[in-house]
Motif scaffolding. Structure first.
Motif, PDB file in Angstrom:
ATOM      1  N   MET A   1      28.458  63.393  24.576  1.00 25.83           N
ATOM      2  CA  MET A   1      27.424  64.381  24.722  1.00 25.83           C
ATOM      3  C   MET A   1      26.232  63.991  23.861  1.00 25.83           C
ATOM      4  O   MET A   1      26.392  63.565  22.739  1.00 25.83           O
ATOM      5  N   LYS A   2      25.074  64.183  24.448  1.00 22.19           N
ATOM      6  CA  LYS A   2      23.850  63.777  23.769  1.00 22.19           C
ATOM      7  C   LYS A   2      23.293  64.904  22.911  1.00 22.19           C
ATOM      8  O   LYS A   2      23.343  66.067  23.299  1.00 22.19           O
ATOM      9  N   PRO A   3      22.717  64.536  21.759  1.00 19.23           N
ATOM     10  CA  PRO A   3      22.033  65.548  20.963  1.00 19.23           C
ATOM     11  C   PRO A   3      20.756  65.993  21.685  1.00 19.23           C
ATOM     12  O   PRO A   3      20.261  65.298  22.575  1.00 19.23           O
ATOM     13  N   THR A   4      20.242  67.143  21.305  1.00 21.54           N
ATOM     14  CA  THR A   4      19.007  67.678  21.869  1.00 21.54           C
ATOM     15  C   THR A   4      18.107  68.093  20.712  1.00 21.54           C
ATOM     16  O   THR A   4      18.495  67.985  19.555  1.00 21.54           O
TER      17      THR A   4
ATOM     18  N   ASP B   1      22.287  69.898  34.792  1.00 17.51           N
ATOM     19  CA  ASP B   1      22.818  68.565  34.488  1.00 17.51           C
ATOM     20  C   ASP B   1      24.338  68.557  34.388  1.00 17.51           C
ATOM     21  O   ASP B   1      24.928  67.579  33.958  1.00 17.51           O
TER      22      ASP B   1
ATOM     23  N   THR C   1      22.902  69.308  17.906  1.00 21.56           N
ATOM     24  CA  THR C   1      24.072  68.468  18.155  1.00 21.56           C
ATOM     25  C   THR C   1      25.160  69.305  18.803  1.00 21.56           C
ATOM     26  O   THR C   1      25.218  70.518  18.584  1.00 21.56           O
TER      27      THR C   1
END
Length: 184
Positions: free
Chosen positions: A1-4, A46, A133
């Protein structure tokens, strides 16, 4: 999972984009809060995990002449084009509504007006993690499930024998319950 970006950063960017649009309008334009939301991304586009939020704000813009709304829409769309937004929906001239998305950060914006002389500008962030995160529970939810051993079968309870013979309803009704009865 990507941080934003964080929720706080998303809120700041929503406000910056709205300020930018207001800068494209006449000096008489003033914003009046209409809605501010923090909504959980329960059906994110997404297909990402839950636990993320969208931050949005919509303002009514006062101090504008309804007869010139068309000019104001053109000025806002021009500002968006200069700031890397792509028009996704332009319902003019039938409806006074335009919806755009920023190509760099996926923030959405709208401008809308109605026959009552109301003019609105809004912005919405993409789904963001509260602290930027993934939250620990989101990480756990995406880990493959490990097989869990079945709980042990409970021991059968021993069959209890009645302490006395069951009472026949007929005998129960005819029993003398006074002190003069049989003592034990």
């Amino acid at each position: 999972m990507k941080p934003t970006i964080t929720e706080h950063e998303a809120k700041d960017r929503v406000e910056q984009y709205i300020e930018g649009v207001l800068g494209a309008l006449p000096d008489s334009a003033e914003r009046k809060p209409f809605t501010q939301n923090r909504s959980e991304c329960t059906d994110p586009t997404d297909n990402g995990p839950q636990g993320r939020f969208e931050i949005s704000a919509t303002y009514e813009v006062t101090g504008l002449e309804p007869a010139r709304f068309g000019e104001y829409f053109d000025a806002v769309v021009q500002w968006w084009s200069a700031h890397d937004f792509t028009v996704l929906t332009d319902s003019r001239p039938k409806d006074q509504y335009v919806f755009v998305r920023n190509n760099a950060d996926a923030f959405d914006m709208t401008v809308q007006a109605n026959d009552l002389g109301k003019f609105y500008v809004g912005a919405t962030s993409p789904c963001v993690w509260p602290n930027g995160t993934p939250e620990p529970q989101a990480l756990e939810a995406t880990e493959p499930e490990q097989p869990v051993a079945a709980p042990p079968e409970p021991e059968p309870e021993p069959v209890r024998k009645p302490r006395r013979a069951p009472v026949d309803d007929e005998d129960f009704a005819h029993t003398d319950w006074t002190d003069g009865g049989t003592s034990f």
